[in-house]
Design a protein around this motif. Structure first.
Motif, PDB file in Angstrom:
ATOM      1  N   GLY A 106      20.612 -10.698  27.729  1.00 51.67           N
ATOM      2  CA  GLY A 106      21.714  -9.971  28.671  1.00 51.67           C
ATOM      3  C   GLY A 106      22.944  -9.708  28.093  1.00 51.67           C
ATOM      4  N   ASN A 107      23.347 -10.015  27.014  1.00 55.79           N
ATOM      5  CA  ASN A 107      24.997  -9.820  26.570  1.00 55.79           C
ATOM      6  C   ASN A 107      25.126  -8.338  26.180  1.00 55.79           C
ATOM      7  OD1 ASN A 107      27.324  -9.953  25.400  1.00 55.79           O
ATOM      8  ND2 ASN A 107      27.102 -11.642  24.272  1.00 55.79           N
ATOM      9  N   LEU A 108      25.691  -7.685  26.903  1.00 55.33           N
ATOM     10  CA  LEU A 108      26.032  -6.150  26.811  1.00 55.33           C
ATOM     11  C   LEU A 108      27.273  -5.810  26.201  1.00 55.33           C
ATOM     12  CD1 LEU A 108      24.056  -5.011  30.159  1.00 55.33           C
ATOM     13  CD2 LEU A 108      23.150  -5.375  28.033  1.00 55.33           C
ATOM     14  N   SER A 109      28.019  -6.693  25.912  1.00 59.41           N
ATOM     15  CA  SER A 109      29.309  -6.997  25.220  1.00 59.41           C
ATOM     16  C   SER A 109      29.196  -6.227  23.936  1.00 59.41           C
ATOM     17  CB  SER A 109      30.075  -8.007  25.419  1.00 59.41           C
ATOM     18  OG  SER A 109      29.785  -9.033  24.758  1.00 59.41           O
ATOM     19  N   ALA A 110      30.444  -5.744  23.513  1.00 61.95           N
ATOM     20  CA  ALA A 110      30.399  -5.117  22.153  1.00 61.95           C
ATOM     21  C   ALA A 110      30.272  -6.387  21.159  1.00 61.95           C
ATOM     22  CB  ALA A 110      31.738  -4.510  21.983  1.00 61.95           C
ATOM     23  N   CYS A 111      29.643  -6.037  20.005  1.00 67.04           N
ATOM     24  CA  CYS A 111      29.438  -7.045  18.954  1.00 67.04           C
ATOM     25  C   CYS A 111      30.282  -6.984  17.739  1.00 67.04           C
ATOM     26  CB  CYS A 111      27.760  -7.197  18.685  1.00 67.04           C
ATOM     27  SG  CYS A 111      27.547  -8.602  17.459  1.00 67.04           S
ATOM     28  N   SER A 112      31.429  -7.012  18.022  1.00 67.58           N
ATOM     29  CA  SER A 112      32.366  -6.782  16.884  1.00 67.58           C
ATOM     30  C   SER A 112      32.446  -7.940  15.796  1.00 67.58           C
ATOM     31  CB  SER A 112      33.861  -6.404  17.259  1.00 67.58           C
ATOM     32  OG  SER A 112      34.303  -7.421  18.173  1.00 67.58           O
ATOM     33  N   ASN A 113      32.290  -9.288  16.479  1.00 68.76           N
ATOM     34  CA  ASN A 113      32.292 -10.417  15.764  1.00 68.76           C
ATOM     35  C   ASN A 113      31.028 -11.118  16.174  1.00 68.76           C
ATOM     36  OD1 ASN A 113      32.523 -13.263  14.861  1.00 68.76           O
ATOM     37  ND2 ASN A 113      34.654 -13.221  14.919  1.00 68.76           N
ATOM     38  N   PRO A 114      29.843 -11.226  15.436  1.00 71.44           N
ATOM     39  CA  PRO A 114      28.609 -11.616  15.557  1.00 71.44           C
ATOM     40  C   PRO A 114      28.650 -13.193  15.902  1.00 71.44           C
ATOM     41  CG  PRO A 114      28.662 -10.312  13.644  1.00 71.44           C
ATOM     42  CD  PRO A 114      29.752 -10.229  13.790  1.00 71.44           C
ATOM     43  N   THR A 115      29.313 -13.918  15.326  1.00 67.12           N
ATOM     44  CA  THR A 115      29.537 -15.336  15.719  1.00 67.12           C
ATOM     45  C   THR A 115      30.033 -15.631  16.962  1.00 67.12           C
ATOM     46  OG1 THR A 115      29.713 -16.013  13.450  1.00 67.12           O
ATOM     47  CG2 THR A 115      30.316 -17.547  14.751  1.00 67.12           C
ATOM     48  N   GLU A 116      31.275 -14.782  17.524  1.00 63.58           N
ATOM     49  CA  GLU A 116      31.555 -15.211  18.763  1.00 63.58           C
ATOM     50  C   GLU A 116      30.662 -14.386  19.734  1.00 63.58           C
ATOM     51  OE1 GLU A 116      35.461 -13.144  18.800  1.00 63.58           O
ATOM     52  OE2 GLU A 116      36.237 -14.712  17.356  1.00 63.58           O
ATOM     53  N   PHE A 117      30.094 -13.456  19.304  1.00 60.36           N
ATOM     54  CA  PHE A 117      29.049 -12.817  20.063  1.00 60.36           C
ATOM     55  C   PHE A 117      27.845 -13.635  20.527  1.00 60.36           C
ATOM     56  CE2 PHE A 117      25.167 -10.208  20.952  1.00 60.36           C
ATOM     57  CZ  PHE A 117      25.513  -9.409  21.982  1.00 60.36           C
ATOM     58  N   LEU A 118      27.353 -14.226  19.562  1.00 56.50           N
ATOM     59  CA  LEU A 118      26.149 -15.207  19.599  1.00 56.50           C
ATOM     60  C   LEU A 118      26.738 -16.297  20.426  1.00 56.50           C
ATOM     61  CD1 LEU A 118      23.323 -16.170  18.883  1.00 56.50           C
ATOM     62  CD2 LEU A 118      24.299 -17.355  16.880  1.00 56.50           C
ATOM     63  N   GLY A 119      28.106 -16.816  20.319  1.00 51.97           N
ATOM     64  CA  GLY A 119      28.552 -18.047  21.089  1.00 51.97           C
ATOM     65  C   GLY A 119      28.589 -17.405  22.499  1.00 51.97           C
ATOM     66  N   ALA A 120      29.220 -16.323  22.891  1.00 57.02           N
ATOM     67  CA  ALA A 120      29.121 -15.800  24.186  1.00 57.02           C
ATOM     68  C   ALA A 120      27.806 -15.799  24.542  1.00 57.02           C
ATOM     69  CB  ALA A 120      29.927 -14.600  24.310  1.00 57.02           C
ATOM     70  N   THR A 121      27.044 -15.512  24.186  1.00 53.00           N
ATOM     71  CA  THR A 121      25.436 -15.284  24.558  1.00 53.00           C
ATOM     72  C   THR A 121      25.110 -16.734  24.946  1.00 53.00           C
ATOM     73  OG1 THR A 121      25.070 -13.293  23.303  1.00 53.00           O
ATOM     74  CG2 THR A 121      23.108 -14.611  24.155  1.00 53.00           C
ATOM     75  N   ILE A 122      25.293 -17.547  24.078  1.00 51.33           N
ATOM     76  CA  ILE A 122      24.700 -18.993  24.391  1.00 51.33           C
ATOM     77  C   ILE A 122      25.499 -19.562  25.494  1.00 51.33           C
ATOM     78  CG2 ILE A 122      24.731 -21.303  23.642  1.00 51.33           C
ATOM     79  CD1 ILE A 122      24.509 -20.145  20.469  1.00 51.33           C
ATOM     80  N   GLN A 123      26.660 -19.208  25.739  1.00 47.83           N
ATOM     81  CA  GLN A 123      27.693 -19.879  27.037  1.00 47.83           C
ATOM     82  C   GLN A 123      26.993 -19.139  28.236  1.00 47.83           C
ATOM     83  OE1 GLN A 123      29.392 -22.385  26.844  1.00 47.83           O
ATOM     84  NE2 GLN A 123      29.810 -22.299  28.931  1.00 47.83           N
ATOM     85  N   ALA A 124      26.816 -17.987  28.075  1.00 48.66           N
ATOM     86  CA  ALA A 124      26.386 -17.211  29.315  1.00 48.66           C
ATOM     87  C   ALA A 124      25.185 -17.854  29.904  1.00 48.66           C
ATOM     88  CB  ALA A 124      26.090 -15.570  29.045  1.00 48.66           C
ATOM     89  N   PHE A 125      24.218 -17.984  28.634  1.00 48.44           N
ATOM     90  CA  PHE A 125      22.853 -18.600  29.008  1.00 48.44           C
ATOM     91  C   PHE A 125      23.072 -20.021  29.653  1.00 48.44           C
ATOM     92  CE2 PHE A 125      18.963 -21.250  27.996  1.00 48.44           C
ATOM     93  CZ  PHE A 125      17.982 -20.199  28.681  1.00 48.44           C
ATOM     94  N   LYS A 126      23.907 -20.782  29.312  1.00 48.53           N
ATOM     95  CA  LYS A 126      24.084 -22.211  29.638  1.00 48.53           C
ATOM     96  C   LYS A 126      24.533 -21.940  30.954  1.00 48.53           C
ATOM     97  CE  LYS A 126      24.763 -24.943  25.534  1.00 48.53           C
ATOM     98  NZ  LYS A 126      25.678 -25.675  24.642  1.00 48.53           N
ATOM     99  N   ILE A 127      25.604 -21.156  31.389  1.00 47.46           N
ATOM    100  CA  ILE A 127      25.975 -21.080  32.673  1.00 47.46           C
ATOM    101  C   ILE A 127      24.861 -20.542  33.679  1.00 47.46           C
ATOM    102  CG2 ILE A 127      27.569 -19.484  34.131  1.00 47.46           C
ATOM    103  CD1 ILE A 127      29.542 -19.505  31.617  1.00 47.46           C
ATOM    104  N   GLN A 128      24.071 -19.351  33.147  1.00 48.11           N
ATOM    105  CA  GLN A 128      22.753 -19.160  34.117  1.00 48.11           C
ATOM    106  C   GLN A 128      22.047 -20.366  34.401  1.00 48.11           C
ATOM    107  OE1 GLN A 128      20.913 -16.112  31.951  1.00 48.11           O
ATOM    108  NE2 GLN A 128      19.396 -15.848  33.767  1.00 48.11           N
ATOM    109  N   HIS A 129      21.796 -21.370  33.546  1.00 50.14           N
ATOM    110  CA  HIS A 129      21.025 -22.278  33.660  1.00 50.14           C
ATOM    111  C   HIS A 129      21.661 -23.782  34.051  1.00 50.14           C
ATOM    112  CE1 HIS A 129      18.212 -19.246  31.894  1.00 50.14           C
ATOM    113  NE2 HIS A 129      17.568 -19.869  32.698  1.00 50.14           N
ATOM    114  N   GLU A 130      23.020 -23.552  34.432  1.00 50.21           N
ATOM    115  CA  GLU A 130      23.704 -24.803  34.656  1.00 50.21           C
ATOM    116  C   GLU A 130      23.168 -25.791  35.482  1.00 50.21           C
ATOM    117  OE1 GLU A 130      28.343 -25.803  35.844  1.00 50.21           O
ATOM    118  OE2 GLU A 130      27.511 -23.601  36.018  1.00 50.21           O
TER     119      GLU A 130
END
Length: 185
Positions: free
Chosen positions: A111-135
């Motif tokens: 579900g991460n639909l943001s731009a992927c200009s920095n893959p590591t940051e993009f991956l971190g944001a994806t993980i953080q969003a998943f953790k928030i979703q399953h908080e």
């Protein structure tokens, strides 16, 4: 054989995932076959035995999911084989365009639909969003782990635990992350 520190961390994550998969499967099989387990051997001891095994599986599920999703703590620099421990190692790597595309594909799946200009940051944001979703599920598992599985507090009751479906969602995300690092990075 694991060649780099990142490889060793990811292999250790794979071992945790294997343990989690077994615990979820046994927990589910016993839960689905309660009546059959009670009849097994025609003894009341059978139900107690399978109840005990199911509680051990629940302990293993809670502890393992908490290990997989725990955060690196700069104040306590433990070498974690968790998703965040692997992310700390990925931050030190230079990723190729192909690896960036693999990360973007993983992020889009979750579900991460943001731009992927920095893959590591993009991956971190994806993980953080998943953790928030399953908080809620993660918090309940941490509470169970802290109060029952790891530290037996007097009067602790098993309540408000996530469903088996929630266990499966957490497992699937972690397994997909493991595959991303193994195959795509």
């Amino acid at each position: 054989m694991a060649r780099t520190h990142l490889d060793r961390k990811n292999v250790a994550l794979g071992a945790l995932l294997y343990r989690l998969r077994q615990a979820i499967d046994v927990y589910r099989v016993i839960g689905l076959n309660v009546a059959g387990a009670r009849r097994l051997g025609g003894h009341a001891i059978s139900a107690k035995f399978f109840g005990f095994v199911q509680i051990l599986c629940l302990d293993a599920i809670a502890i393992t999911i908490c290990k997989i999703f725990e955060f690196e703590n700069p104040k306590k620099p433990y070498r974690l084989n968790s998703i965040s421990g692997i992310m700390a190692r990925l931050a030190k790597r230079r990723l190729t365009a192909v690896q960036g595309k693999n990360i973007e594909r993983f992020g889009r799946k979750y579900g991460n639909l943001s731009a992927c200009s920095n893959p590591t940051e993009f991956l971190g944001a994806t993980i953080q969003a998943f953790k928030i979703q399953h908080e809620v599920s993660l918090r309940r598992l941490r509470e169970f782990r802290n109060q029952s599985a790891a530290h037996s507090q007097f009067g602790t009751k098993i309540k408000n635990l996530p469903s088996v479906a929630a266990f499966e969602e957490l497992f699937e995300f972690a397994a997909d992350f493991y595959k991303l690092v193994s195959d795509g990075i």
